[in-house]
Design a protein around this motif. Structure first.
Motif, PDB file in Angstrom:
ATOM      1  N   ILE A 140      -1.444   2.652   4.494  1.00 46.16           N
ATOM      2  CA  ILE A 140      -2.040   3.977   4.331  1.00 46.16           C
ATOM      3  C   ILE A 140      -1.835   4.684   5.659  1.00 46.16           C
ATOM      4  O   ILE A 140      -2.250   4.182   6.708  1.00 46.16           O
ATOM      5  CB  ILE A 140      -3.546   3.894   4.012  1.00 46.16           C
ATOM      6  CG1 ILE A 140      -3.783   3.059   2.763  1.00 46.16           C
ATOM      7  CG2 ILE A 140      -4.134   5.290   3.865  1.00 46.16           C
ATOM      8  CD1 ILE A 140      -5.243   2.712   2.542  1.00 46.16           C
ATOM      9  N   VAL A 141      -1.178   5.823   5.628  1.00 45.95           N
ATOM     10  CA  VAL A 141      -0.827   6.531   6.850  1.00 45.95           C
ATOM     11  C   VAL A 141      -1.665   7.803   6.971  1.00 45.95           C
ATOM     12  O   VAL A 141      -1.754   8.590   6.024  1.00 45.95           O
ATOM     13  CB  VAL A 141       0.674   6.898   6.855  1.00 45.95           C
ATOM     14  CG1 VAL A 141       1.041   7.701   8.095  1.00 45.95           C
ATOM     15  CG2 VAL A 141       1.527   5.630   6.753  1.00 45.95           C
ATOM     16  N   TYR A 142      -2.298   7.988   8.129  1.00 47.73           N
ATOM     17  CA  TYR A 142      -3.016   9.223   8.424  1.00 47.73           C
ATOM     18  C   TYR A 142      -2.068  10.137   9.185  1.00 47.73           C
ATOM     19  O   TYR A 142      -1.411   9.705  10.141  1.00 47.73           O
ATOM     20  CB  TYR A 142      -4.259   8.952   9.283  1.00 47.73           C
ATOM     21  CG  TYR A 142      -4.924  10.227   9.743  1.00 47.73           C
ATOM     22  CD1 TYR A 142      -5.783  10.918   8.902  1.00 47.73           C
ATOM     23  CD2 TYR A 142      -4.653  10.756  10.997  1.00 47.73           C
ATOM     24  CE1 TYR A 142      -6.370  12.105   9.304  1.00 47.73           C
ATOM     25  CE2 TYR A 142      -5.240  11.951  11.415  1.00 47.73           C
ATOM     26  CZ  TYR A 142      -6.092  12.615  10.564  1.00 47.73           C
ATOM     27  OH  TYR A 142      -6.657  13.806  10.962  1.00 47.73           O
ATOM     28  N   VAL A 143      -1.974  11.393   8.743  1.00 49.36           N
ATOM     29  CA  VAL A 143      -1.186  12.384   9.471  1.00 49.36           C
ATOM     30  C   VAL A 143      -2.107  13.542   9.844  1.00 49.36           C
ATOM     31  O   VAL A 143      -2.930  13.976   9.042  1.00 49.36           O
ATOM     32  CB  VAL A 143       0.040  12.889   8.658  1.00 49.36           C
ATOM     33  CG1 VAL A 143       1.060  11.775   8.488  1.00 49.36           C
ATOM     34  CG2 VAL A 143      -0.353  13.451   7.311  1.00 49.36           C
ATOM     35  N   VAL A 168     -14.684   7.691   3.651  1.00 46.72           N
ATOM     36  CA  VAL A 168     -13.252   7.361   3.667  1.00 46.72           C
ATOM     37  C   VAL A 168     -13.006   6.235   4.677  1.00 46.72           C
ATOM     38  O   VAL A 168     -12.293   5.270   4.386  1.00 46.72           O
ATOM     39  CB  VAL A 168     -12.391   8.603   3.967  1.00 46.72           C
ATOM     40  CG1 VAL A 168     -10.922   8.235   4.061  1.00 46.72           C
ATOM     41  CG2 VAL A 168     -12.620   9.675   2.907  1.00 46.72           C
ATOM     42  N   ALA A 169     -13.619   6.340   5.855  1.00 48.83           N
ATOM     43  CA  ALA A 169     -13.481   5.284   6.862  1.00 48.83           C
ATOM     44  C   ALA A 169     -14.003   3.955   6.319  1.00 48.83           C
ATOM     45  O   ALA A 169     -13.365   2.910   6.511  1.00 48.83           O
ATOM     46  CB  ALA A 169     -14.222   5.676   8.140  1.00 48.83           C
ATOM     47  N   ALA A 170     -15.130   3.979   5.616  1.00 46.43           N
ATOM     48  CA  ALA A 170     -15.699   2.752   5.047  1.00 46.43           C
ATOM     49  C   ALA A 170     -14.752   2.146   4.004  1.00 46.43           C
ATOM     50  O   ALA A 170     -14.573   0.924   3.953  1.00 46.43           O
ATOM     51  CB  ALA A 170     -17.066   3.033   4.432  1.00 46.43           C
ATOM     52  N   PRO A 218      -1.243   4.363  11.221  1.00 42.78           N
ATOM     53  CA  PRO A 218      -1.926   3.647  10.153  1.00 42.78           C
ATOM     54  C   PRO A 218      -3.398   4.086  10.085  1.00 42.78           C
ATOM     55  O   PRO A 218      -4.063   4.215  11.121  1.00 42.78           O
ATOM     56  CB  PRO A 218      -1.813   2.179  10.572  1.00 42.78           C
ATOM     57  CG  PRO A 218      -0.643   2.134  11.506  1.00 42.78           C
ATOM     58  CD  PRO A 218      -0.655   3.461  12.216  1.00 42.78           C
ATOM     59  N   ALA A 219      -3.897   4.322   8.883  1.00 40.71           N
ATOM     60  CA  ALA A 219      -5.273   4.800   8.715  1.00 40.71           C
ATOM     61  C   ALA A 219      -6.310   3.894   9.391  1.00 40.71           C
ATOM     62  O   ALA A 219      -7.277   4.411   9.962  1.00 40.71           O
ATOM     63  CB  ALA A 219      -5.587   5.001   7.241  1.00 40.71           C
ATOM     64  N   PRO A 220      -6.137   2.551   9.380  1.00 49.48           N
ATOM     65  CA  PRO A 220      -7.132   1.717  10.066  1.00 49.48           C
ATOM     66  C   PRO A 220      -7.238   2.004  11.565  1.00 49.48           C
ATOM     67  O   PRO A 220      -8.261   1.701  12.178  1.00 49.48           O
ATOM     68  CB  PRO A 220      -6.636   0.285   9.820  1.00 49.48           C
ATOM     69  CG  PRO A 220      -5.846   0.378   8.551  1.00 49.48           C
ATOM     70  CD  PRO A 220      -5.177   1.730   8.620  1.00 49.48           C
ATOM     71  N   ASP A 221      -6.215   2.621  12.146  1.00 48.23           N
ATOM     72  CA  ASP A 221      -6.255   2.987  13.568  1.00 48.23           C
ATOM     73  C   ASP A 221      -6.881   4.363  13.793  1.00 48.23           C
ATOM     74  O   ASP A 221      -7.005   4.800  14.939  1.00 48.23           O
ATOM     75  CB  ASP A 221      -4.842   2.994  14.161  1.00 48.23           C
ATOM     76  CG  ASP A 221      -4.208   1.616  14.183  1.00 48.23           C
ATOM     77  OD1 ASP A 221      -4.933   0.609  13.977  1.00 48.23           O
ATOM     78  OD2 ASP A 221      -2.982   1.540  14.378  1.00 48.23           O
TER      79      ASP A 221
END
Length: 184
Positions: free
Chosen positions: A41-44, A25-27, A13-16
């Motif tokens: 939202i998934v970060y790969v 993007v982090a903000a 998960p992007a928040p992780d």
């Protein structure tokens, strides 16, 4: 976690993953709100050396060709004034800059922003620009086909890594305007 599309070794998960995202993007992920939870939202993690579309889809999954979107920065000009905007279209199409974009921005002329302008104003790397984290006062023009796609692979703000987002989430981003036929 397994990514909802593609064949990626690392998905979370992007928040992780805020520590690997560029600041804007982090903000945006931190401040996320709307019908789609930020955890969807998934970060790969991806190899920046195989970012070229043909090589990328061969490595991570051919179905990604139909499920990827590109975000570009455009500049609309009228009477000495310039308006910057983000445009999001499926990767197998191109942005209708001289038609849909020009009309929507009310510009006499519209063109892709220079690399220096795009990276300098977004705080993102060229080739990784994403609609999540664009300046909040910009219009974000989103092709309706992107919103109608279940899962969409987009940039993460860097050349390394991508985000996978439910298509309908793009309609809720700051400044978003969904346009039929933006991608041709």
């Amino acid at each position: 976690m397994r990514a909802p599309i593609g064949d990626f070794d690392h998905a979370a998960p992007a928040p992780d993953c805020l520590d690997v995202l560029v600041a804007p993007v982090a903000a945006a992920v931190r401040a996320w709100h709307g019908d789609i939870p930020a955890e969807q939202i998934v970060y790969v993690d991806t190899d920046p050396d195989i970012a070229d579309t043909a090589v990328f889809v061969e490595h991570y999954g051919r179905e990604l060709l139909e499920q990827s979107a590109n975000c570009v920065v455009v500049a609309g000009k009228r009477g000495g004034e310039s308006t910057l905007a983000g445009c999001l279209v499926l990767s197998h199409t191109r942005v209708d800059v001289n038609g849909a974009v020009r009309r929507r921005l009310g510009s006499r002329k519209a063109s892709f922003a220079s690399m220096d302008t795009a990276t300098g104003t977004t705080g993102m790397e060229y080739g990784g620009i994403t609609p999540i984290g664009l300046p909040g006062d910009w219009p974000l023009l989103v092709d309706s086909a992107v919103v109608d796609t279940e899962w969409v692979l987009i940039g993460s703000g860097r050349r390394r890594g991508k985000l996978i987002v439910p298509g309908k989430a793009f309609a809720d981003l700051p400044g978003a305007v969904v346009i039929e036929g933006l991608g041709v």
